[in-house]
Design a protein around this motif. Structure first.
Motif, mmCIF file in Angstrom:
data_model
loop_
_atom_site.group_PDB
_atom_site.id
_atom_site.type_symbol
_atom_site.label_atom_id
_atom_site.label_comp_id
_atom_site.label_asym_id
_atom_site.label_seq_id
_atom_site.Cartn_x
_atom_site.Cartn_y
_atom_site.Cartn_z
ATOM 1 N N ASP A 127 -4.375 7.876 9.288
ATOM 2 C CA ASP A 127 -4.115 8.917 10.738
ATOM 3 C C ASP A 127 -5.316 9.278 10.980
ATOM 4 O OD1 ASP A 127 -0.860 8.805 9.985
ATOM 5 O OD2 ASP A 127 -1.115 10.160 8.284
ATOM 6 N N SER A 128 -5.951 8.824 10.235
ATOM 7 C CA SER A 128 -7.409 9.859 11.142
ATOM 8 C C SER A 128 -7.955 8.681 12.111
ATOM 9 C CB SER A 128 -8.357 9.313 9.960
ATOM 10 O OG SER A 128 -7.889 10.781 8.680
ATOM 11 N N ASN A 129 -7.278 7.403 12.586
ATOM 12 C CA ASN A 129 -8.016 6.378 13.473
ATOM 13 C C ASN A 129 -8.515 6.965 14.330
ATOM 14 O OD1 ASN A 129 -7.077 4.354 12.082
ATOM 15 N ND2 ASN A 129 -5.454 4.733 12.556
ATOM 16 N N GLN A 130 -8.146 8.044 14.983
ATOM 17 C CA GLN A 130 -8.205 8.669 16.318
ATOM 18 C C GLN A 130 -9.678 9.295 16.855
ATOM 19 O OE1 GLN A 130 -7.144 9.251 19.253
ATOM 20 N NE2 GLN A 130 -4.423 8.925 19.241
ATOM 21 N N PHE A 131 -9.909 9.775 15.289
ATOM 22 C CA PHE A 131 -11.670 10.445 15.693
ATOM 23 C C PHE A 131 -12.229 9.803 14.370
ATOM 24 C CE2 PHE A 131 -9.020 12.653 12.353
ATOM 25 C CZ PHE A 131 -9.808 12.328 10.759
ATOM 26 N N SER A 132 -12.244 9.008 14.353
ATOM 27 C CA SER A 132 -13.454 7.698 13.577
ATOM 28 C C SER A 132 -13.251 6.436 13.831
ATOM 29 C CB SER A 132 -12.646 7.547 11.992
ATOM 30 O OG SER A 132 -12.461 8.890 11.431
ATOM 31 N N PRO A 153 -1.938 5.916 -6.304
ATOM 32 C CA PRO A 153 -0.991 7.006 -6.394
ATOM 33 C C PRO A 153 0.546 6.292 -7.165
ATOM 34 C CG PRO A 153 -1.241 6.692 -4.155
ATOM 35 C CD PRO A 153 -1.651 5.725 -4.816
ATOM 36 N N ASP A 154 0.929 7.093 -7.847
ATOM 37 C CA ASP A 154 2.609 7.041 -7.795
ATOM 38 C C ASP A 154 3.372 6.823 -6.602
ATOM 39 O OD1 ASP A 154 1.938 7.067 -10.532
ATOM 40 O OD2 ASP A 154 2.991 8.562 -11.139
ATOM 41 N N VAL A 155 3.178 7.810 -5.765
ATOM 42 C CA VAL A 155 4.077 7.563 -4.584
ATOM 43 C C VAL A 155 2.803 7.762 -3.046
ATOM 44 C CG1 VAL A 155 5.756 9.120 -3.065
ATOM 45 C CG2 VAL A 155 5.744 8.924 -4.951
ATOM 46 N N TYR A 156 3.360 6.881 -2.240
ATOM 47 C CA TYR A 156 2.217 6.608 -0.756
ATOM 48 C C TYR A 156 2.583 6.837 0.004
ATOM 49 C CZ TYR A 156 -0.647 4.863 2.046
ATOM 50 O OH TYR A 156 -2.320 4.959 3.554
ATOM 51 N N THR A 157 2.290 7.827 1.098
ATOM 52 C CA THR A 157 2.582 8.424 2.390
ATOM 53 C C THR A 157 2.249 7.402 3.489
ATOM 54 O OG1 THR A 157 2.766 10.481 1.545
ATOM 55 C CG2 THR A 157 2.613 10.199 3.864
ATOM 56 N N ILE A 158 3.011 6.802 4.482
ATOM 57 C CA ILE A 158 2.266 5.144 4.889
ATOM 58 C C ILE A 158 1.452 6.742 6.039
ATOM 59 C CG2 ILE A 158 3.147 3.756 6.553
ATOM 60 C CD1 ILE A 158 3.770 2.518 3.631
ATOM 61 N N GLN A 159 0.616 5.479 6.274
ATOM 62 C CA GLN A 159 0.036 6.571 7.800
ATOM 63 C C GLN A 159 -0.022 5.476 8.686
ATOM 64 O OE1 GLN A 159 -3.737 8.180 6.555
ATOM 65 N NE2 GLN A 159 -3.643 8.424 4.746
ATOM 66 N N GLU A 160 -0.698 5.838 10.014
ATOM 67 C CA GLU A 160 -0.741 4.850 10.667
ATOM 68 C C GLU A 160 -1.908 3.116 10.819
ATOM 69 O OE1 GLU A 160 -1.716 5.474 15.428
ATOM 70 O OE2 GLU A 160 -3.682 5.948 14.064
ATOM 71 N N GLY A 161 -0.569 2.668 11.200
ATOM 72 C CA GLY A 161 -1.435 1.496 10.929
ATOM 73 C C GLY A 161 -1.397 0.349 9.792
ATOM 74 N N GLY A 221 4.427 8.803 8.087
ATOM 75 C CA GLY A 221 5.360 9.147 6.899
ATOM 76 C C GLY A 221 5.928 9.354 5.651
ATOM 77 N N GLN A 222 6.336 7.541 6.045
ATOM 78 C CA GLN A 222 7.628 7.611 5.151
ATOM 79 C C GLN A 222 7.057 7.535 4.041
ATOM 80 O OE1 GLN A 222 8.471 2.902 6.226
ATOM 81 N NE2 GLN A 222 10.376 2.900 4.498
ATOM 82 N N LYS A 223 7.318 7.179 2.646
ATOM 83 C CA LYS A 223 7.111 7.393 0.849
ATOM 84 C C LYS A 223 7.919 6.306 0.635
ATOM 85 C CE LYS A 223 6.222 11.774 1.143
ATOM 86 N NZ LYS A 223 4.657 12.284 0.861
ATOM 87 N N ILE A 224 6.721 5.420 -0.109
ATOM 88 C CA ILE A 224 7.176 4.489 -1.181
ATOM 89 C C ILE A 224 5.962 4.624 -2.340
ATOM 90 C CG2 ILE A 224 6.339 2.992 1.097
ATOM 91 C CD1 ILE A 224 3.791 2.055 -0.299
ATOM 92 N N ASN A 225 7.082 4.103 -3.194
ATOM 93 C CA ASN A 225 6.715 3.954 -5.059
ATOM 94 C C ASN A 225 5.900 3.227 -5.289
ATOM 95 O OD1 ASN A 225 8.980 6.185 -5.908
ATOM 96 N ND2 ASN A 225 10.419 4.593 -5.449
#
Length: 327
Positions: A101-106, A182-190, A225-229
């Motif tokens: 999600d930081s791709n836009q400014f990185s 992490p135990d739960v990871y939130t999917i980011q862009e890409g 934003g999808q959560k994965i175990n």
């Protein structure tokens, strides 16, 4: 631009493997983000062209995820001495995939190499320093960060070299160490399961483990934003055959001791087991929809790509060397 005038820079925009195009940025670049490739720096697969092949062919991205790639194995003679080649692989105005999600400014910068084992040589350090100085002079970015210092990626073992020692860093010289996965990871862009999992990092979690830990997940259609175990997947690696929360039974053989099947796996070979072929297909990074337990041309192709990335003989066959590298 000062950075494009560096004598060790080669412009390969539009010349590397691609499938579609990245969109243009809608925000100014504020961060220069430093990566490494986890491929030993002198091997055939440690260059921008190989990264583009992997990002397009395995991860499904439009092109190479980095705007700039420093290649220690390719030295350029410059007026100031030998320098590691810098490949300008994507226009800096393109929003490439490298930090979610930081791709836009990185801006993504990758120094090829596996710096858990490789040492940083003078030609590479000089290219890092000169590229950084040129980007600063051009006003491209205000902050320098490692991959694991960006939001949501504290667990990434990237980068393993100390980029801060290569240029005039004003703060603490020691970068932040990676946190546990992490135990739960939130999917980011890409993000894809293949980019999240890594055999040589993240506690040994691989794509197959993530699929088992997330019943019903479609590995080719992850959503931002999808959560994965992630924690359960780590348990799969560590606790074979156990009942793992939340009440999922799995029969798993630890990755480090999956026994070699005793025959070379290849097209047309007799006596191969479907389960072994599927293991190879997943370990090679084949898309889950193509994992069928059949050793055909697709499997040969992904095995060759895997062998290239890991410096193995590229024959498309899985003998003891390739099997032991995978498992």
């Amino acid at each position: 631009m000062n950075f494009t005038n560096l004598p060790q820079l080669v412009d390969m925009r539009g010349k590397l493997k691609s499938k579609g195009t990245y969109s243009k940025r809608t925000k100014a670049i504020t961060h220069r983000v430093w990566h490494h490739s986890l491929t030993k720096k002198n091997l055939a697969g440690s260059d921008a062209a190989s990264f583009a092949d992997y990002h397009v062919g395995t991860l499904g991205w439009p092109g190479c995820g980095y705007a700039l790639v420093i290649e220690p194995k390719n030295l350029i003679d410059t007026p100031n001495g030998k320098r590691a080649r810098i490949v300008y692989s994507n226009d800096i105005n393109n929003r490439t995939y490298h930090v979610g999600d930081s791709n836009q400014f990185s801006l993504g910068i990758c120094v090829a190499g596996d710096y858990r084992y490789d040492t940083m040589d003078e030609a590479t350090l000089a290219s890092i320093a000169e590229l950084h100085a040129a980007l600063v002079k051009d006003g491209i970015g205000q902050y320098d960060k490692a991959h694991n210092e960006m939001p949501g990626y504290s667990w990434k073992a990237c980068c393993e070299y100390n980029y801060r020692e290569a240029f005039d860093w004003k703060g603490a010289k020691t970068p932040t160490k990676p946190a546990p996965a992490p135990d739960v990871y939130t999917i980011q862009e890409g993000d894809t399961l293949w980019s999240i999992a890594h055999k040589d990092g993240t506690g040994g979690v691989q794509v197959a483990d993530l699929i088992k830990a997330n019943p019903g997940i479609n590995p080719t259609k992850l959503k931002i934003g999808q959560k994965i175990n992630f924690g359960i997947a780590k348990d799969f690696v560590a606790k074979p055959g156990n009942v793992i929360k939340p009440d999922i039974k799995v029969e798993v053989t630890p990755k480090a001791i999956v026994p070699y099947p005793g025959i070379v796996l290849k097209e047309g070979a007799k006596g191969m087991k479907e389960v072994d072929i599927k293991r190879v297909q997943r370990a090679s990074g084949m898309a889950e929809k193509d994992v069928d337990g059949k050793y055909g041309p697709k499997t040969t192709k992904v095995v060759k790509a895997y062998q290239k990335r890991h410096g193995l003989s590229q024959d498309g066959r899985v003998g003891p060397d390739t099997w032991n590298r995978m498992f």
